[in-house]
Design a protein around this motif. Structure first.
Motif, PDB file in Angstrom:
ATOM      1  N   VAL A  43       0.731  -1.174   0.085  1.00 37.28           N
ATOM      2  CA  VAL A  43       0.003  -0.090   0.097  1.00 37.28           C
ATOM      3  C   VAL A  43       0.853   1.148   0.192  1.00 37.28           C
ATOM      4  CG1 VAL A  43      -1.959   1.273   1.200  1.00 37.28           C
ATOM      5  CG2 VAL A  43      -1.788  -1.236   1.357  1.00 37.28           C
ATOM      6  N   GLN A  44       0.812   2.068  -1.133  1.00 32.74           N
ATOM      7  CA  GLN A  44       1.603   3.228  -1.081  1.00 32.74           C
ATOM      8  C   GLN A  44       0.754   4.348  -0.413  1.00 32.74           C
ATOM      9  OE1 GLN A  44       4.610   3.350  -2.658  1.00 32.74           O
ATOM     10  NE2 GLN A  44       4.155   1.097  -2.928  1.00 32.74           N
ATOM     11  N   GLY A  45       1.538   5.179   0.429  1.00 34.42           N
ATOM     12  CA  GLY A  45       1.104   6.390   0.884  1.00 34.42           C
ATOM     13  C   GLY A  45       0.577   6.283   2.168  1.00 34.42           C
ATOM     14  N   PHE A  61      -3.230   7.292   7.465  1.00 37.86           N
ATOM     15  CA  PHE A  61      -3.610   7.251   5.722  1.00 37.86           C
ATOM     16  C   PHE A  61      -3.623   8.532   5.368  1.00 37.86           C
ATOM     17  CE2 PHE A  61      -4.923   3.216   7.445  1.00 37.86           C
ATOM     18  CZ  PHE A  61      -4.897   2.453   6.314  1.00 37.86           C
ATOM     19  N   GLU A  62      -3.098   9.618   5.954  1.00 40.76           N
ATOM     20  CA  GLU A  62      -3.422  11.064   5.303  1.00 40.76           C
ATOM     21  C   GLU A  62      -2.643  11.226   3.894  1.00 40.76           C
ATOM     22  OE1 GLU A  62      -2.416  15.541   6.638  1.00 40.76           O
ATOM     23  OE2 GLU A  62      -1.232  13.805   7.511  1.00 40.76           O
ATOM     24  N   ASN A  63      -1.729  10.730   3.619  1.00 37.32           N
ATOM     25  CA  ASN A  63      -1.195  10.770   2.005  1.00 37.32           C
ATOM     26  C   ASN A  63      -2.114   9.937   1.165  1.00 37.32           C
ATOM     27  OD1 ASN A  63       1.014  12.628   2.884  1.00 37.32           O
ATOM     28  ND2 ASN A  63       2.451  10.905   3.366  1.00 37.32           N
ATOM     29  N   PRO A 105      -5.891 -14.612  15.721  1.00 37.51           N
ATOM     30  CA  PRO A 105      -4.972 -15.476  15.332  1.00 37.51           C
ATOM     31  C   PRO A 105      -4.612 -14.868  13.730  1.00 37.51           C
ATOM     32  CG  PRO A 105      -6.903 -16.515  15.946  1.00 37.51           C
ATOM     33  CD  PRO A 105      -7.020 -14.849  16.104  1.00 37.51           C
ATOM     34  N   THR A 106      -3.434 -15.359  13.336  1.00 32.52           N
ATOM     35  CA  THR A 106      -2.550 -14.650  12.184  1.00 32.52           C
ATOM     36  C   THR A 106      -3.478 -14.882  10.910  1.00 32.52           C
ATOM     37  OG1 THR A 106      -0.306 -15.144  13.075  1.00 32.52           O
ATOM     38  CG2 THR A 106      -0.509 -15.057  10.674  1.00 32.52           C
ATOM     39  N   GLN A 107      -4.210 -16.064  10.882  1.00 34.71           N
ATOM     40  CA  GLN A 107      -5.056 -16.351   9.794  1.00 34.71           C
ATOM     41  C   GLN A 107      -6.206 -15.405   9.590  1.00 34.71           C
ATOM     42  OE1 GLN A 107      -7.106 -20.354   9.950  1.00 34.71           O
ATOM     43  NE2 GLN A 107      -7.999 -20.193   8.007  1.00 34.71           N
ATOM     44  N   LYS A 108      -6.864 -15.049  10.573  1.00 38.74           N
ATOM     45  CA  LYS A 108      -7.824 -13.814  10.684  1.00 38.74           C
ATOM     46  C   LYS A 108      -7.131 -12.677  10.119  1.00 38.74           C
ATOM     47  CE  LYS A 108     -11.424 -16.091  12.337  1.00 38.74           C
ATOM     48  NZ  LYS A 108     -12.799 -16.389  11.528  1.00 38.74           N
ATOM     49  N   LEU A 109      -5.919 -12.535  10.612  1.00 40.72           N
ATOM     50  CA  LEU A 109      -5.214 -11.105  10.096  1.00 40.72           C
ATOM     51  C   LEU A 109      -5.087 -11.273   8.640  1.00 40.72           C
ATOM     52  CD1 LEU A 109      -4.096  -8.525  10.981  1.00 40.72           C
ATOM     53  CD2 LEU A 109      -2.014  -9.785  11.389  1.00 40.72           C
ATOM     54  N   GLU A 110      -4.766 -12.405   8.219  1.00 38.61           N
ATOM     55  CA  GLU A 110      -4.318 -12.290   6.536  1.00 38.61           C
ATOM     56  C   GLU A 110      -5.512 -12.060   6.008  1.00 38.61           C
ATOM     57  OE1 GLU A 110      -2.666 -16.476   6.904  1.00 38.61           O
ATOM     58  OE2 GLU A 110      -0.734 -15.356   7.056  1.00 38.61           O
ATOM     59  N   GLU A 111      -7.015 -12.677   6.472  1.00 39.07           N
ATOM     60  CA  GLU A 111      -8.173 -12.394   5.795  1.00 39.07           C
ATOM     61  C   GLU A 111      -8.271 -11.042   5.935  1.00 39.07           C
ATOM     62  OE1 GLU A 111     -12.844 -13.413   6.444  1.00 39.07           O
ATOM     63  OE2 GLU A 111     -11.390 -14.718   7.256  1.00 39.07           O
ATOM     64  N   VAL A 112      -8.295 -10.120   6.937  1.00 36.24           N
ATOM     65  CA  VAL A 112      -8.431  -8.753   6.961  1.00 36.24           C
ATOM     66  C   VAL A 112      -7.607  -7.966   5.969  1.00 36.24           C
ATOM     67  CG1 VAL A 112      -7.871  -6.723   8.427  1.00 36.24           C
ATOM     68  CG2 VAL A 112      -9.294  -8.692   9.415  1.00 36.24           C
ATOM     69  N   LEU A 113      -6.367  -8.343   5.906  1.00 35.93           N
ATOM     70  CA  LEU A 113      -5.472  -7.683   4.859  1.00 35.93           C
ATOM     71  C   LEU A 113      -6.073  -8.158   3.326  1.00 35.93           C
ATOM     72  CD1 LEU A 113      -1.958  -8.252   6.791  1.00 35.93           C
ATOM     73  CD2 LEU A 113      -3.556  -6.369   6.680  1.00 35.93           C
ATOM     74  N   HIS A 114      -6.425  -9.172   3.129  1.00 32.16           N
ATOM     75  CA  HIS A 114      -6.750  -9.589   2.038  1.00 32.16           C
ATOM     76  C   HIS A 114      -7.965  -8.799   1.610  1.00 32.16           C
ATOM     77  CE1 HIS A 114      -7.888 -11.939  -1.483  1.00 32.16           C
ATOM     78  NE2 HIS A 114      -9.145 -11.951  -1.186  1.00 32.16           N
ATOM     79  N   ARG A 115      -8.926  -8.597   2.431  1.00 37.41           N
ATOM     80  CA  ARG A 115     -10.118  -7.734   2.177  1.00 37.41           C
ATOM     81  C   ARG A 115      -9.788  -6.315   2.038  1.00 37.41           C
ATOM     82  NH1 ARG A 115     -14.844  -9.755   6.454  1.00 37.41           N
ATOM     83  NH2 ARG A 115     -15.027 -12.030   5.932  1.00 37.41           N
ATOM     84  N   LEU A 116      -8.881  -5.769   2.798  1.00 37.96           N
ATOM     85  CA  LEU A 116      -8.519  -4.432   2.499  1.00 37.96           C
ATOM     86  C   LEU A 116      -7.991  -4.221   1.297  1.00 37.96           C
ATOM     87  CD1 LEU A 116      -6.805  -3.448   5.932  1.00 37.96           C
ATOM     88  CD2 LEU A 116      -8.847  -2.692   5.250  1.00 37.96           C
ATOM     89  N   LYS A 117      -6.829  -5.062   0.738  1.00 41.77           N
ATOM     90  CA  LYS A 117      -6.320  -5.136  -0.445  1.00 41.77           C
ATOM     91  C   LYS A 117      -7.239  -4.970  -1.697  1.00 41.77           C
ATOM     92  CE  LYS A 117      -2.307  -6.742  -3.110  1.00 41.77           C
ATOM     93  NZ  LYS A 117      -1.303  -7.498  -3.292  1.00 41.77           N
ATOM     94  N   GLN A 118      -8.101  -6.292  -1.726  1.00 41.80           N
ATOM     95  CA  GLN A 118      -9.205  -6.626  -2.709  1.00 41.80           C
ATOM     96  C   GLN A 118     -10.001  -5.510  -2.765  1.00 41.80           C
ATOM     97  OE1 GLN A 118     -10.506 -10.375  -2.615  1.00 41.80           O
ATOM     98  NE2 GLN A 118     -11.604 -10.341  -4.604  1.00 41.80           N
ATOM     99  N   TYR A 119     -10.761  -4.964  -1.687  1.00 36.52           N
ATOM    100  CA  TYR A 119     -11.803  -4.060  -1.734  1.00 36.52           C
ATOM    101  C   TYR A 119     -11.693  -2.590  -1.248  1.00 36.52           C
ATOM    102  CZ  TYR A 119     -14.211  -8.731  -1.849  1.00 36.52           C
ATOM    103  OH  TYR A 119     -14.358 -10.045  -2.207  1.00 36.52           O
ATOM    104  N   VAL A 120     -10.779  -2.478  -0.525  1.00 35.14           N
ATOM    105  CA  VAL A 120     -10.656  -1.263   0.209  1.00 35.14           C
ATOM    106  C   VAL A 120      -9.411  -0.069  -0.568  1.00 35.14           C
ATOM    107  CG1 VAL A 120     -10.504   0.350   2.225  1.00 35.14           C
ATOM    108  CG2 VAL A 120     -11.864  -1.971   2.092  1.00 35.14           C
ATOM    109  N   LEU A 121      -8.102  -0.647  -0.320  1.00 40.41           N
ATOM    110  CA  LEU A 121      -7.004   0.222  -0.802  1.00 40.41           C
ATOM    111  C   LEU A 121      -6.740   0.001  -2.246  1.00 40.41           C
ATOM    112  CD1 LEU A 121      -4.996  -0.784   2.526  1.00 40.41           C
ATOM    113  CD2 LEU A 121      -6.405   1.270   2.175  1.00 40.41           C
TER     114      LEU A 121
END
Length: 121
Positions: A43-45, A61-63, A105-121
């Motif tokens: 994620v840039q910025g 997340f300002e930039n 759990p790391t598995q849940k965190l990986e899911e969160v990061l995947h959702r962020l990358k795919q749908y939000v960022l």
């Protein structure tokens, strides 16, 4: 002290409690490194510092908001809409910060990061 508190205290100071704490520290360190790497490489910025005494990180997340033409409120809402329950940092005097607790759990965190990358960022 109630009965549950008493047994929790006994467990925390037993050898089993120490083993559990050491395992927990490994998971937290792994989660911190995972999130730090994600925001540095994917994620840039977004700026982020590794925490030194907690399992909460606060990416700024300002930039990112300026580059992508989105308001901070839009960013917060878009995360919640895909099931990422992050916490607004403004109540902690961090205007563009989002508090992420990494005690999961790391598995849940990986899911969160995947959702962020795919749908939000």
């Amino acid at each position: 002290m109630n009965v549950l508190s008493m047994h929790a205290l006994i467990g925390a100071y037993s050898s089993d409690g120490r083993v559990w704490m050491e395992e927990l520290k490994k998971v937290l360190e792994s989660n911190i490194n995972l999130v730090y790497s994600f925001f540095q490489n994917e994620v840039q910025g977004v700026s982020l510092r590794k925490p030194e005494g907690t399992y909460v990180v606060v990416p700024n997340f300002e930039n990112w908001c300026k580059v992508h033409g989105r308001t901070f409120d839009e960013l917060l809402r878009s995360g919640v809409e895909v099931g990422v329950l992050w916490r607004d940092g403004r109540q902690f005097h961090i205007p563009y910060g989002i508090r992420l607790a990494l005690g999961l759990p790391t598995q849940k965190l990986e899911e969160v990061l995947h959702r962020l990358k795919q749908y939000v960022l």
